[in-house]
Design an enzyme around this catalytic site. Sequence first.
Site, short mmCIF file in Angstrom:
data_model
loop_
_atom_site.label_atom_id
_atom_site.label_comp_id
_atom_site.label_asym_id
_atom_site.label_seq_id
_atom_site.Cartn_x
_atom_site.Cartn_y
_atom_site.Cartn_z
N ASP A 68 42.73 7.32 32.63
CA ASP A 68 42.78 7.04 31.39
C ASP A 68 41.47 6.55 30.51
O ASP A 68 41.15 5.44 30.84
CB ASP A 68 43.95 5.99 30.85
N TYR A 160 36.15 14.92 14.00
CA TYR A 160 36.34 15.66 14.92
C TYR A 160 34.33 16.54 14.64
O TYR A 160 34.10 15.33 16.14
CB TYR A 160 36.42 17.26 15.20
N LYS A 164 31.58 13.91 17.42
CA LYS A 164 30.48 15.24 18.59
C LYS A 164 29.64 14.63 17.93
O LYS A 164 28.61 14.62 19.11
CB LYS A 164 31.87 16.43 18.60
#
Length: 298
Positions: A68, A160, A164
Amino acid sequence: MSEDIRRVVLVTGASSGFGRLTVETLARRGHQVFAALRDVPGRNAKAAAELAALASADKLDLHVVELDVTDQDSADHAIDSVTSAAGRLDAVVNNAGGIFPGPVEAFAAEEAQRQFDVNVFGALRVARAALPRLREQGHGVLIQVGSISSRVTIPYSGLYAASKAALGSLTEAWHHELAPFGVEAVIVDAAPYPTNIGANAVLPADSARFGAYGEGFGRFVAELTERQTQTPGDPTAVSDAIVALVETPDGERPLRTVVAPAAQLDAVQALNAQAGETAQAVSADMGVSAFLAGHPTS
């Protein structure tokens, strides 16, 4: 495959998408592969069983390991398990990730933290677990699965793209900092390809603020979906690029590999080339260019 070519590889987020394609391809090519999944007894029990069955049926050196990426102890334990079983670790592919699409205003800070926890801090945790071993060995590579969104941010992908971009910055720092130890850090900047990442997308919880952008967001999704339906990409292009980086001889891997349709590819590669020249110029002016990977005196 001879032992000098065969790699021991850990791939996170291997239950589906790029990760699943990558572990299957690597294993079929003769590498020893550890497919890292979270919650193996629960939500990923089916994927784990499928991978185990594939390994048994096709006699592949493919193994499932619990990991995880939001838990440092889990990352540490997974790396220990791999190195204990294989005796070494040659490549870590940080593929685990998710997407929180929608207008930035609609996301609370706590939601943004969840986006970064997987896409950025997850990679950081896995790297922190693996790097002492890679430095001790004097070789190895961290491969991040990034996005061209790290270079060009389109509407409704702000969280997002920011995550990134942060991953790209971390990779560049690792790329330079790890070079003296013989360890590489590289990133694959991929265009959108059909995987299940959209199906697992997390929308903003603030329905009122989200609703204010509803018409624009709806049209955006419709037009993006139509274009991707008309010209669907093949996600194996991304997994093949990852596999190629795993198999590239040490010291020959590029910092950034772009996988995208031709027009996007050319544009982003041009941007990357300019960024590389800029980094050289700025570092030289600051008097620290000797610390860049590949510098004659680094």
